[in-house]
Design a protein around this motif. Structure first.
Motif, mmCIF file in Angstrom:
data_model
loop_
_atom_site.group_PDB
_atom_site.id
_atom_site.type_symbol
_atom_site.label_atom_id
_atom_site.label_comp_id
_atom_site.label_asym_id
_atom_site.label_seq_id
_atom_site.Cartn_x
_atom_site.Cartn_y
_atom_site.Cartn_z
ATOM 1 N N GLY A 66 2.035 -8.513 -9.534
ATOM 2 C CA GLY A 66 2.924 -7.488 -9.228
ATOM 3 C C GLY A 66 2.107 -6.221 -8.093
ATOM 4 O O GLY A 66 3.149 -5.326 -7.490
ATOM 5 N N ARG A 67 1.197 -7.012 -7.798
ATOM 6 C CA ARG A 67 0.388 -6.363 -7.100
ATOM 7 C C ARG A 67 0.354 -6.573 -5.720
ATOM 8 O O ARG A 67 1.145 -7.897 -5.308
ATOM 9 C CB ARG A 67 -1.131 -6.582 -7.446
ATOM 10 N N SER A 68 -0.069 -6.421 -4.592
ATOM 11 C CA SER A 68 0.256 -6.746 -3.407
ATOM 12 C C SER A 68 -1.499 -6.160 -2.615
ATOM 13 O O SER A 68 -1.717 -4.832 -3.331
ATOM 14 C CB SER A 68 0.998 -5.753 -2.879
ATOM 15 N N LEU A 69 -1.580 -6.990 -1.581
ATOM 16 C CA LEU A 69 -2.352 -7.205 -0.821
ATOM 17 C C LEU A 69 -2.016 -6.418 0.154
ATOM 18 O O LEU A 69 -1.788 -6.327 0.887
ATOM 19 C CB LEU A 69 -2.771 -8.325 -0.929
ATOM 20 N N THR A 70 -3.227 -4.544 -0.345
ATOM 21 C CA THR A 70 -2.730 -3.631 1.119
ATOM 22 C C THR A 70 -4.391 -4.608 2.537
ATOM 23 O O THR A 70 -5.402 -5.485 1.338
ATOM 24 C CB THR A 70 -3.586 -2.753 0.559
ATOM 25 N N PHE A 79 -9.635 -4.417 -6.362
ATOM 26 C CA PHE A 79 -10.274 -3.546 -5.143
ATOM 27 C C PHE A 79 -8.324 -3.597 -5.012
ATOM 28 O O PHE A 79 -8.374 -2.161 -3.939
ATOM 29 C CB PHE A 79 -10.193 -4.111 -4.320
ATOM 30 N N PHE A 80 -8.148 -3.382 -6.523
ATOM 31 C CA PHE A 80 -6.606 -2.574 -6.449
ATOM 32 C C PHE A 80 -6.465 -1.550 -6.765
ATOM 33 O O PHE A 80 -5.358 -1.209 -6.617
ATOM 34 C CB PHE A 80 -5.742 -3.826 -7.853
ATOM 35 N N ASP A 81 -7.435 -1.494 -7.752
ATOM 36 C CA ASP A 81 -7.028 0.088 -8.611
ATOM 37 C C ASP A 81 -6.981 0.986 -6.849
ATOM 38 O O ASP A 81 -8.684 1.016 -6.367
ATOM 39 C CB ASP A 81 -8.052 0.721 -9.226
ATOM 40 N N ASP A 82 -6.771 1.772 -7.231
ATOM 41 C CA ASP A 82 -6.916 2.966 -5.990
ATOM 42 C C ASP A 82 -6.769 4.148 -6.381
ATOM 43 O O ASP A 82 -6.507 5.713 -5.816
ATOM 44 C CB ASP A 82 -5.599 2.984 -5.691
ATOM 45 N N ASP A 83 -7.513 4.761 -7.698
ATOM 46 C CA ASP A 83 -8.188 6.334 -7.946
ATOM 47 C C ASP A 83 -8.894 7.153 -7.076
ATOM 48 O O ASP A 83 -9.823 5.951 -6.016
ATOM 49 C CB ASP A 83 -8.191 6.175 -9.399
#
Length: 784
Positions: A689-693, A740-744
């Motif tokens: 369910g991830r999306s690539l920003t 690079f999907f984690d955005d903390d």
């Protein structure tokens, strides 16, 4: 360093000394052997007598004759016999590595070599025999020619038994007019008058027989009698047998290294040693084993058993072994048989050393009969679609006696293929692995592109569970450099070595080793270990193969062809990734693929719809190729214009990472709009369910352009030629990669920094690579 000690030359430059004449203990003339080039004669007798030095080097198929005297070293290149170089002994001793490199670079032309000279005589003989004589019979005639030339005697006076020949060979030669045969023989014996070179047949048979017989085998099984006398195709080492089995004759340098490693694990104090090769070819392994047993001082009985499915190969093996064992025939027994090693014939079960280069044949290329034989031999070890070589491996293990050693050339797939996991597990359970080598160059065998490896193991209850790993890159010289380094390491009791082009290190065998025993570059192994905390590509992305058009020339247009179409037709095309579409992490918009697909399938379902929607494209590209397009698999006649595999995952325009089929760092890019259709390559779609920003996508483009990414690829993938890595799913999925999907708060800064650098690289700013490598060093605490 004592230049008069041949063993010191081995210790310092890694060449293997082989007595030049084989006259027994005390001989002071040697052939120093490494690989396919740079070999030389070494004379440490201390005498300067004799004018035939160039002829000796030429006959032994090496480039130079090196003579060590008290104050100087004389170097004679065989094509410059009257211009010897005289170098002070101290200069050579103090610069031995440079001296060896000089000899390797300063090689005479192969067109004038002894192999070329003798092969020309065989071509002439083959033509004289005519088209009615089979290739195998022409080889018998060639052996008669060599024997009579060596004896300088008539055919009738030859001692056939002494040469391992029979009367049938004499009958074949009788078909050649006597004057013609004598002319061929005279031309062979005269040598190269332009260089004043006279052949020494003792040395030809002792040192040049391998490459000569391999070339002769090729000539024998081609229509050589139709060739011009002046035709001289390059030496060949692959013959296609009538049974469809690809025969890759073992290069002498590789056979030499495998025998040497195998013998290092054999107790040479025993009274008798049996050596067996079930696919002996021209007998290179058996000859090398006999030679090295002699050199290492083995004084017991030697049994040499060789099988091959090719009768011509068996002729040559008998001939060369009969010659090689002269003077020791009372303690050397040879048994060479024309046998299909997989046809049910019982293999010997008391083998001390089993050496082999079995046929490399993939499952789809086997006949049904061959597949059934492999299934039967593998039994419960059978998985998926094994290679034919796996059946040889299983039988070889069972053939060894306790404390026996197996040294084998195997397909590289044996080291890590899932379909051979059970065979590997059986191999490692039964044998204590001593060496596994991954040979990176696919040019080991002439006329064949082969990924090859080497395994050496010992059947023993006393297990070390530690084995040497040797990895060499794609450079053709790296294999020989690596084996030379292995020889130096053995002589100097060294463990780990890492040089440009190869790595040598040790690894511990455990219960999971069988899963993958493929050596990797030591640098990449250490890096992967350091980054083991990172997720793998396969955890974050679904790596998927691109579209298969079935006929690119009909479906893929270049930019001018695409732009020449009416605007309304271009809507049915999308930018395409081909192998040349990504360079330095930039996507080059130079290819476009016909892609009339929507969610649910093809948009243009009838031919009439295609004609109306894309009339110009239909007329110029589809209609002319209709018959070819109809022959494709998985395509029905009523929709012959559709792609063979359109890949539903590419229909929706979603941002993704794209790559080519083959490449290195910089062969990956970020498809920001998701419009691109991958044709020759792979697409990475986010999982879970991830999306690539934009920032994450460019961050991945940056990381995959880094030096670290290149080293990681060398750990997970395999070379496919030209220094490129295979970028397919089965390999890249295992590569460690940042998340690079984690955005903390912490990760956001890292993503932004990598993302900025990735934007620069994707726009063509290659100076940003230094920035990327700096970010990798800062955030991942690694650098190359």
């Amino acid at each position: 360093m004592d230049l008069t000690s041949e063993r010191d030359w081995t210790t310092f430059i890694g060449f293997l000394p082989v007595p030049l004449f084989g006259r027994g203990q005390g001989e002071r003339q040697f052939v120093m052997l490494n690989g396919s080039k740079g070999n030389f004669c070494l004379d440490v007798s201390g005498t300067s007598e004799g004018t035939e030095k160039a002829s000796l080097a030429w006959s032994a198929d090496v480039g130079h004759y090196v003579q060590v005297l008290s104050n100087e070293v004389n170097v004679v290149r065989w094509d410059r016999p009257n211009r010897p170089e005289k170098i002070p002994t101290s200069v050579v001793r103090d610069n031995l590595q440079r001296f060896q490199e000089y000899l390797s670079a300063d090689q005479p032309a192969r067109e004038s070599s002894i192999v070329s000279h003798a092969s020309s005589a065989f071509r002439r003989l083959r033509m004289a025999l005519g088209s009615g004589v089979s290739g195998g019979d022409s080889l018998k005639a060639f052996l008669i020619l060599l024997a009579s030339a060596k004896e300088d005697a008539s055919i009738q006076s030859l001692d056939l038994e002494r040469w391992g020949l029979d009367s049938a060979a004499v009958e074949i030669v009788a078909r050649v007019p006597r004057m013609e045969f004598e002319a061929v023989s005279l031309s062979l014996r005269r040598g190269k008058a332009d260089y004043n070179l006279v052949p020494n047949f003792d040395l030809i048979l002792r040192h040049a027989a391998g490459p000569l017989f391999q070339e002769a085998h090729y000539i024998a099984l081609t229509n050589a009698y139709q060739m011009s006398l002046f035709d001289a195709p390059p030496p060949a080492t692959i013959i296609e047998r009538s049974e469809g089995i690809g025969v890759h004759f073992t290069p002498p340098s590789l056979a030499r290294a495998i025998v040497e490693e195998s013998l290092s694990h054999v107790d040479l104090r025993k009274a008798e040693i049996t050596v067996f090769d079930p696919a002996c070819g021209s007998g290179e392994f058996l000859k090398e084993a006999l030679r090295q047993l002699h050199y290492n001082g083995f004084e017991g009985k030697i049994n040499l058993i060789g099988w091959d499915i090719s009768e011509p190969a068996c002729y040559m093996t008998r001939f060369v072994l009969t010659w090689e064992k002269r003077g020791s025939a009372d303690r050397i027994k040879t048994e060479i048989s024309c046998v299909d090693a997989l046809d049910g014939t019982e293999w010997p079960t008391d083998v001390d050393i089993l050496l082999m280069n079995p046929p490399f044949m993939s499952w789809p290329n086997m006949t049904k009969y061959q597949q059934d034989k492999v299934k039967s031999i593998l039994g419960i070890l059978m998985q998926k679609r094994p290679d034919m070589a796996s059946a040889f491996i299983v039988r070889a293990i069972n053939s060894l006696k306790e404390e026996g050693v197996l040294g084998a050339v195997v397909p590289a797939s044996f080291l890590e293929s899932q379909s051979l996991e059970r065979v590997r597990e059986g191999f490692l359970t039964t044998l204590d692995l001593r060496l596994v080598a991954k040979l990176g160059s696919q040019k080991i065998f002439s006329r064949a592109i082969v990924d090859a490896a080497v395994t050496v193991g010992k059947k023993t209850a006393t297990r070390n569970n530690i084995f040497k790993n040797l990895w060499a890159d794609h450079n053709p010289d790296s294999n020989e450099s690596a084996f030379r380094a292995l020889r130096i390491a053995r002589a100097n009791n060294q463990g780990q070595l890492e040089k440009n082009g190869f790595s040598i290190y040790t690894r511990r065998q455990d219960s999971n080793t069988y899963i993958n025993i493929a050596p990797k570059p030591e640098k990449s192994r250490r890096l992967a270990e350091k980054l083991s905390h990172l997720p793998r590509v396969g955890e974050l992305f679904s790596v998927q193969q691109g579209t298969i058009t079935g006929l690119n020339e009909a479906f893929v247009l270049d930019a001018p062809q695409y732009n020449s179409l009416p605007k309304k037709e271009r809507q049915y095309f999308r930018p395409a990734i081909m192998n040349e579409s990504i360079a330095n992490s930039m996507i080059l918009s130079n290819s476009f693929v016909f892609y009339p697909y929507v969610s649910g399938g093809i948009q243009l379902k009838e031919e009439s719809e295609v004609r109306r929607a894309v009339p110009q494209y239909f007329q110029l590209y589809l209609q002319p190729f209709k018959q070819k397009l109809l022959t494709r698999a998985r395509v029905t006649p009523d929709q012959w214009w559709r792609l063979s595999e359109y890949r539903a995952w590419q229909v929706n325009e979603v941002p993704k990472v794209v790559s080519t089929y083959f490449g290195d760092r910089g062969s990956f890019a970020f498809d920001r709009e998701g419009k691109i259709v991958v044709v020759q390559g792979y697409g990475w779609s986010p999982k879970g369910g991830r999306s690539l920003t934009d920032e994450a996508g460019y961050a991945y483009a940056a990381f995959l352009a880094s030096d670290v990414a290149s080293v990681l690829l060398s750990f997970v993938s395999v070379h496919v030629g030209g220094g490129q890595w295979n970028l397919s799913k089965r390999y890249v999925e295992k590569m460690p990669i940042p998340n690079f999907f984690d955005d903390d708060a912490t990760t956001s800064t890292i993503i932004n920094d990598f993302g900025k650098a990735g934007r620069k690289i994707s726009a063509g700013d290659q100076s940003a690579l230094a920035e990327v490598n700096g970010l990798v060093a800062t955030y991942l605490h690694v650098e190359i």
